[in-house]
Design a protein around this motif. Structure first.
Motif, PDB file in Angstrom:
ATOM      1  N   LYS A  28       0.820  -1.222   0.000  1.00  0.00           N
ATOM      2  CA  LYS A  28       0.000   0.000   0.000  1.00  0.00           C
ATOM      3  C   LYS A  28       0.857   1.277   0.000  1.00  0.00           C
ATOM      4  CE  LYS A  28      -0.654   0.082   5.027  1.00  0.00           C
ATOM      5  NZ  LYS A  28      -1.612   0.058   6.137  1.00  0.00           N
ATOM      6  N   VAL A  29       0.318   2.311  -0.654  1.00  0.00           N
ATOM      7  CA  VAL A  29       1.033   3.589  -0.756  1.00  0.00           C
ATOM      8  C   VAL A  29       0.050   4.715  -0.438  1.00  0.00           C
ATOM      9  CG1 VAL A  29       2.420   5.091  -2.233  1.00  0.00           C
ATOM     10  CG2 VAL A  29       2.455   2.628  -2.631  1.00  0.00           C
ATOM     11  N   ASN A  30       0.467   5.595   0.450  1.00  0.00           N
ATOM     12  CA  ASN A  30      -0.407   6.702   0.853  1.00  0.00           C
ATOM     13  C   ASN A  30      -0.053   7.972   0.085  1.00  0.00           C
ATOM     14  OD1 ASN A  30      -2.041   8.511   2.144  1.00  0.00           O
ATOM     15  ND2 ASN A  30      -0.977   8.427   4.116  1.00  0.00           N
ATOM     16  N   LEU A  31      -0.858   8.316  -0.902  1.00  0.00           N
ATOM     17  CA  LEU A  31      -0.632   9.552  -1.665  1.00  0.00           C
ATOM     18  C   LEU A  31      -1.819  10.487  -1.465  1.00  0.00           C
ATOM     19  CD1 LEU A  31       0.616   7.869  -4.979  1.00  0.00           C
ATOM     20  CD2 LEU A  31       1.997   8.658  -3.051  1.00  0.00           C
ATOM     21  N   GLY A  32      -2.507  10.316  -0.346  1.00  0.00           N
ATOM     22  CA  GLY A  32      -3.717  11.096  -0.083  1.00  0.00           C
ATOM     23  C   GLY A  32      -3.419  12.424   0.593  1.00  0.00           C
ATOM     24  N   ILE A  33      -3.109  12.350   1.868  1.00  0.00           N
ATOM     25  CA  ILE A  33      -2.955  13.594   2.651  1.00  0.00           C
ATOM     26  C   ILE A  33      -1.692  14.359   2.248  1.00  0.00           C
ATOM     27  CG2 ILE A  33      -1.677  12.517   4.562  1.00  0.00           C
ATOM     28  CD1 ILE A  33      -3.611  14.238   6.416  1.00  0.00           C
ATOM     29  N   GLY A  34      -1.719  15.679   2.414  1.00  0.00           N
ATOM     30  CA  GLY A  34      -0.580  16.522   2.056  1.00  0.00           C
ATOM     31  C   GLY A  34       0.490  16.512   3.124  1.00  0.00           C
ATOM     32  N   ILE A  35       1.219  15.417   3.177  1.00  0.00           N
ATOM     33  CA  ILE A  35       2.308  15.311   4.151  1.00  0.00           C
ATOM     34  C   ILE A  35       3.560  14.895   3.389  1.00  0.00           C
ATOM     35  CG2 ILE A  35       3.202  13.915   6.082  1.00  0.00           C
ATOM     36  CD1 ILE A  35       0.497  13.892   7.301  1.00  0.00           C
TER      37      ILE A  35
END
Ligand code: PMP
Length: 398
Positions: A28-35
């Motif tokens: 899984k890769v988190n490219l959602g929140i602006g962090i």
């Protein structure tokens, strides 16, 4: 008693983060929140911040309430970063600045101020914008409208339409602008386009409200503040909300600032007093820990220099990820143009994927981005970029 209370659907971006955490997909890769995550996929603690933390911890000091406007060094840090060290307006006392609870707090205090002192003003946000802009202004009973901004078909800015729209607005209407690294599209105005926007603002006596949450992630600290400094040069009244969440990697400390540029020092003093009054009645005073970190890093020359270097390293890593993503996608789908990926600035790329394609990325590949197709490029690294690019190519091809 509470059964009539509406359910809260949750925030689309924060909700995505929860969904990501619950996903068992090992890839899984988190490219959602602006962090910003570093090359190892870890949220960094900047070295300049570590040094500041060590100073704060030794000796461990008492924690009195801070003044309503926060620490003087925090306020000065915001001012010099936004307007430039030694700026004439600072010497002349034309800027009222309060430290705030992140950029969101700055927007809230600004929105309350507009509501109270410019009750006839509507606030216009770009279409699209960061969703919380609308929620925050509407939450302060300011009517919100949208101005044309992003041209999806051409991955560009509807500049002429936007200007024509501004020309229809009423005196003292507020225009919320992103000086750099537009969220969510990543598409910024050129300096010449800013000049045109500011001329229209001046001619129609509109109020610019510039929200800068990514200073240093676009070109550099000064270029990213071009619109702010140009507005000052033109003698415009101006609101600026700034956030240190991203560029100090201090997300949870909630540090930012609201600055209002006024025509005279007397007006700046009045505005400053009213900003204090707003803060007092909303949350009384800001938290002290993050304020001290900002104060130390912004006002120590060596730490400041180190900080700028650390921000530029984050910026450069994001730019490298853009190049890599573009080249893999171009190789996989040669008949499609992916130039937009490197024309966009800052943390985000508006990928133009359909909501169905975004959903497929999530369910089939465990890749999370916002349903409007916004991807946080700062979540990519050399270990996951091929996986993401291949998955994107897969959903784009079908
Ligand atoms: N403005 C914009 C454009 C943002 O993207 C963000 C954060 N996502 C904020 C303001 C709010 O910043 P903070 O997290 O410091 O409240």
């Amino acid at each position: 008693m509470f059964e009539r209370i509406d359910y809260y659907a949750g925030d689309p971006i924060l909700g995505l983060m929860e969904k990501y955490s619950a996903d068992n997909n090992p890839n899984k890769v988190n490219l959602g929140i602006g962090i910003y995550y570093d090359e190892s996929g870890v949220l960094p603690v900047l070295d300049c911040v570590k040094t500041a933390e060590a100073r704060i911890a030794d000796p461990i000091a008492p924690r009195p309430y801070l003044p309503m406007a926060g620490l003087p060094g925090h306020r000065k840090g915001c001012q010099e970063l936004l307007f430039g060290k030694g700026a004439q307006i600072l010497k002349d006392g034309l800027v009222a600045t309060t430290a705030t609870i992140g950029g969101s707090g700055a927007l809230k205090v600004g929105a309350e101020f507009i509501h109270q002192w410019f009750p006839q003003s509507k606030c216009y946000v770009s279409d699209p914008t960061w969703g919380n802009h609308i929620a925050i202004f509407e939450g302060s009973d300011v009517e919100v409208g949208k101005y044309p901004y992003y041209d999806k078909a051409n991955s560009s800015i509807k500049f002429d339409e936007m200007i024509a729209f501004f020309e229809t607005l009423n005196k003292h209407d507020v225009i919320l602008l992103h000086p750099c690294c537009h969220n969510p599209t990543g598409m910024d105005l050129t300096q010449a386009q800013w000049d045109t926007v500011l001329n229209v603002i001046k001619a129609h006596e509109l109020i610019p409200f510039m929200d800068i949450a990514y200073q240093g992630f676009g070109e550099d600290m000064d270029s990213d503040a071009y619109a702010i400094r140009k507005a000052v040069e033109m003698g415009l009244p101006l609101f600026v909300s700034n956030s240190f969440s991203k560029n100090l990697s201090l997300y949870g400390e909630r540090v930012g600032g609201l600055s209002v540029v006024c025509p005279t020092a007397d007006e700046a003093e009045r505005v400053f007093g009213q900003l204090n009054a707003m803060v007092r009645r909303i949350y009384s005073s800001p938290p002290s820990h993050g304020g001290h970190v900002v104060d130390i890093v912004m006002n120590d020359d060596a730490l400041h220099e180190q900080w700028v270097g650390e921000v530029y390293a984050m910026r450069d890593r994001i730019k490298a990820m853009r190049l890599k993503l573009k080249s893999v996608l171009e190789a996989k789908i040669p008949n499609r143009n992916f130039d937009y990926i490197t024309r966009q600035n800052g943390m985000f790329s508006f990928t133009g994927l359909t909501p169905e394609q975004v959903e497929r990325l999530q369910s089939e590949f465990g890749i999370y981005m916002v349903s409007n197709s916004r991807m946080c490029v700062a979540g990519l690294n050399t270990s996951n970029i091929d996986y993401v690019a291949n998955a994107m190519a897969d959903v784009l091809k079908d």
